[in-house]
Scaffold this motif. Structure first.
Motif, PDB file in Angstrom:
ATOM      1  N   ARG A   1       0.827  -1.209   0.000  1.00  0.00           N
ATOM      2  CA  ARG A   1       0.000   0.000   0.000  1.00  0.00           C
ATOM      3  C   ARG A   1       0.857   1.253   0.000  1.00  0.00           C
ATOM      4  NH1 ARG A   1      -2.040   4.377   0.372  1.00  0.00           N
ATOM      5  NH2 ARG A   1      -4.013   4.947   1.391  1.00  0.00           N
TER       6      ARG A   1
ATOM      7  N   LEU B   1      -9.640  -2.200  -4.773  1.00  0.00           N
ATOM      8  CA  LEU B   1     -10.557  -2.695  -3.747  1.00  0.00           C
ATOM      9  C   LEU B   1     -10.616  -4.214  -3.736  1.00  0.00           C
ATOM     10  CD1 LEU B   1     -12.639  -2.287  -1.569  1.00  0.00           C
ATOM     11  CD2 LEU B   1     -14.363  -1.853  -3.334  1.00  0.00           C
TER      12      LEU B   1
ATOM     13  N   ALA C   1      -7.464  -5.687  -2.036  1.00  0.00           N
ATOM     14  CA  ALA C   1      -7.462  -5.536  -0.575  1.00  0.00           C
ATOM     15  C   ALA C   1      -8.429  -6.525   0.071  1.00  0.00           C
ATOM     16  CB  ALA C   1      -7.834  -4.096  -0.210  1.00  0.00           C
TER      17      ALA C   1
ATOM     18  N   THR D   1      -7.801   0.804   1.303  1.00  0.00           N
ATOM     19  CA  THR D   1      -8.604   1.040   0.103  1.00  0.00           C
ATOM     20  C   THR D   1      -8.875   2.499  -0.233  1.00  0.00           C
ATOM     21  OG1 THR D   1     -10.595   0.668   1.443  1.00  0.00           O
ATOM     22  CG2 THR D   1      -9.729  -1.202   0.210  1.00  0.00           C
TER      23      THR D   1
END
Length: 740
Positions: free
Chosen positions: A240, A252, A255, A342
């Motif tokens: 990230r 998304l 994750a 996210t």
């Protein structure tokens, strides 16, 4: 109770990420009641050499090779296994900004008056000795077995070392020691970790091999070390926010896939009576094609109300400092981790430390409402309103993932629900004949899926045999059941609704709410009862509450869409029907409902596309194709039609396997639309397309002759003399004029 603070320590490769935290958030992270945010967990940084180490770095894993995770639904970049030798720090130091007394948590070893801070000394506040120097040197042999190669990272409990196990094939291992052997809290945590991890064996949890003691040559003290598996890869925190500073939220679906991989590990710990307590992106590593949960230092037993509680600000549930950790607080940290991964969650350690931003302020939450609702349930301020188990959260998160993927690429991701039956019947099929028609709310209520019976209920077996064709007999049987359980009472509610006794069902639900206030099925059946009683707005409120609790269920969104349609809110109906249909084509009611709602908002093309997409494996395929033909032609403004559309529609009609009466009826509707098209001044016959419209050229004469044949065909299939006469009159009226 208050949790002791972990001495924060940031390995060099995480400083860039830490520098991006706003000043107010950094200050908040330094003053948490439960635990300051350690910028690196004990194991999280042995995966990479720092940028200035001079050692080669492996790729970040963003290669052409990919692997599937998240119930096999998501392809994620593979992270290659990292050679342990490349991860050893050339110059192991703890930055002065991260030097804190292990006892009183005050800054120590900092520069002052132009003089560089000393890594060893005595805390001026409490008098405790501190040392940030590595206790083990390269080449040192620990417990006569583990040869130290060097330091990998500095974590919350001290230095992490890489070593070779000479007793087991020279395998790579990690030695995790204490920051300060004189710190009783740190020692307690280490001993707790040793005790609990001896019981843990799960493919997604780092393995613990041994616990050894080693005498420090310089100080003469004995230090304990946990010997654990070397996990070579990258943490999802580094994926990230990589050390190069070019961080961005993860996709998304990626994750979610990572979290779905580790939720079973958390559930496994919970089944053992253990709480993880410190879940965060730092503590999840992807290596090669696997994901592992690491840093077990905060693990504790559920019945332990005395040991220190460790956690990380921004992730830890707000009630933990007062009430201690729980399964719901563990799942709270999972929700916070998903949020951090996210979207750009500025302030998650400060002003948003105990809540999420407004949905309208976060694009990914605005676009994916189901994900937003899942996060808000997972991180609800009331622990009782969160997910009750890792399995429940994983089930709903998988449903959300299926919806996200379907929205992203347009490909449905159907799957059976563990909470609901399939829809019992398709509603609204006959309502397609008219653009403004909608299904009867009572019919919808009878068609919606029903919650699954809990197989653990004592009366589950009896209910499976209690079915009867007579509804009155069923109600009586349920009222006199040998066991009056939750499932029996819910089945009684359903039977009352199906008998048209919605008010009585609502009274029963009111009684159940006293003893079963947390059962989401009460809100579901209340919504069904309100819908059956013709109160769609009240039903919608009930289904909204269920959506908050079961955000991954298409059945809930189908109920929301239907109640919105019945209440006249076509925009909302379109939204939810669309989500259901995109995700799972088994919900054919959603296709018909979406088509109706699109027609009402003047999107005929969209309605036709949806209906044409009903698969030919569905028993309602033909009905959907008929509805598509009518959506394109019936009541259509001639100016919106083209010759090509008319020809294509006739082609659809000719491909359908219909009886003569249905064929004739549709032919009349299509030819009527074509005649209106000609009357509106549209271009006439097109060369080479004289047979395009059911044998009729695009001229008024040919279309009138075709309509005459259609009405006479309908007359032959009329059920009454009156109907036959009326159809013959229409045929005579529409035929073109002749002079002989």
């Amino acid at each position: 109770m208050k949790s002791p603070r972990r001495p924060p320590a940031t390995p060099p490769q995480t400083q860039a990420a830490a520098a991006r935290v706003p000043a107010e958030d950094t200050a908040a992270a330094e003053h948490t009641a439960a635990a300051p945010e350690p910028t690196a967990s004990a194991e999280d940084s042995w995966r990479a050499a720092p940028p200035d180490s001079g050692r080669p770095r492996y790729s970040s894993g963003r290669t052409s090779r990919r692997t599937r995770m998240g119930a096999g639904l998501v392809e994620v970049p593979r992270v290659p296994y990292r050679d342990p030798a490349t991860a050893v720090l050339a110059d192991p130091r703890v930055p002065e900004s991260k030097r804190v007394c292990g006892r009183c948590h005050e800054p120590v070893g900092r520069s002052a008056s132009g003089r560089e801070g000393e890594p060893e000394g005595v805390c001026p506040r409490c008098g405790s000795a501190f040392s940030f120097r590595p206790r083990l040197a390269p080449g040192e042999l620990v417990a006569g077995q583990y040869e130290v190669l060097g330091c990998l990272a500095h974590g919350g409990y001290g230095w992490i070392y890489l070593a070779r196990d000479h007793n087991v094939s020279d395998r790579w291992v990690v030695l995790k020691g204490l920051l300060d052997a004189n710190d009783p809290d740190a020692m307690t945590a280490a001993l707790a970790e040793r005790r609990f991890l001896a019981e843990v064996e799960h493919p997604n949890i780092v393995r613990i091999y041994n616990f050894v003691q080693h005498a420090d040559q310089a100080s003469g003290t004995t230090t304990g070390y946990i010997v654990m598996e070397y996990v070579g890869g990258e943490s999802i925190r580094d994926l990230r926010c990589p050390p190069d500073g070019r961080g961005a939220p993860l996709p998304l679906e990626q994750a979610i896939a990572y979290v779905l991989e580790v939720l079973p590990a958390l559930g496994y710990l919970h089944d053992l009576g253990l709480l993880y307590c410190d879940f965060k992106p730092d503590n999840v590593i992807q290596t090669d094609e696997a994901v592992k949960l690491i840093d077990m230092g905060a693990v504790r037993r559920m019945d332990d109300h005395h040991s220190p509680v460790y956690g990380t600000i921004g992730y830890q549930a707000p009630e933990v400092p007062r009430k201690g950790p729980s399964v719901s607080s563990d799942l709270y940290t999972v929700g916070r981790t998903l949020a951090v991964l996210t979207f750009d969650f500025d302030g998650y350690t400060g002003r948003f430390a105990d809540r999420l931003p407004a949905r309208s302020d976060v694009p990914v939450l605005t676009r994916f409402e189901s994900f937003d609702r899942l996060l808000r349930r997972a991180t609800h301020a009331d622990p009782a309103r969160r997910f009750h188990s890792a399995e429940e959260m994983a089930d709903q998160l998988t449903g959300v993932l299926r919806e996200v993927l379907a929205i992203e690429d347009g490909q449905p991701r159907p799957a059976p629900s563990t909470a609901f039956s399939p829809e019992r019947r398709v509603f609204g099929v006959d309502a397609e004949a008219a653009a403004d028609a909608g299904p009867d709310p009572a019919v919808v209520a009878a068609a919606l899926p029903v919650p699954q019976v809990d197989p653990a209920d004592p009366a589950a077996g009896w209910l499976a045999t209690a079915a009867t064709a007579d509804s009155a007999e069923l109600v009586e049987a349920l009222r006199t059941a040998p066991l009056v359980t939750v499932e029996v009472r819910l089945r009684l509610v359903r039977a009352l609704i199906e008998r048209g006794e919605a008010p009585t069902a609502l009274v029963e639900l009111d009684d159940m709410a006293v003893t079963e206030p947390a059962d989401w099925r009460l809100a579901w059946y209340r919504g069904v009862a309100e819908l059956a009683a013709g109160r769609p707005a009240a039903a919608r409120d009930c289904f909204e509450r269920v959506y908050d609790l079961r955000p991954g269920e298409p059945a809930v969104k189908l109920a929301l869409a239907a109640s919105a349609e019945c209440a006249g809110d076509n925009t909302t109906a379109c939204t939810y029907f669309d989500r259901v249909w995109r995700t799972d084509h088994n919900y054919v009611s959603a296709a018909f409902g979406l088509a109706r709602s699109l027609r009402r908002v003047e999107d005929r093309a969209g309605a036709v596309e949806v209906l044409r997409g009903v698969p030919d494996t569905s028993r309602h395929h033909v009905a959907a194709q008929v509805a598509a033909i009518r959506a394109r032609t019936v009541g259509r403004d001639p100016a919106e039609l083209s010759a090509d559309e008319l020809a294509e529609t006739c082609g659809w009609l000719q491909q359908l396997d219909l009886d003569h009466g249905q064929q004739a009826r549709l032919a009349v509707e299509v030819l009527t639309a074509a005649l209106n098209w000609v009357h509106a001044g549209r271009p006439g016959d097109v060369d080479g397309e004289s047979e395009a419209l059911l044998g009729c050229r695009l001229t008024e004469r040919d279309l009138r002759l075709g309509l005459e044949r259609g009405y006479r065909a309908l007359a032959r299939h009329a059920e009454t003399p009156e109907e036959r006469i009326a159809l013959v009159d229409r045929a005579n009226a529409v035929r073109p004029r002749t002079w002989f």
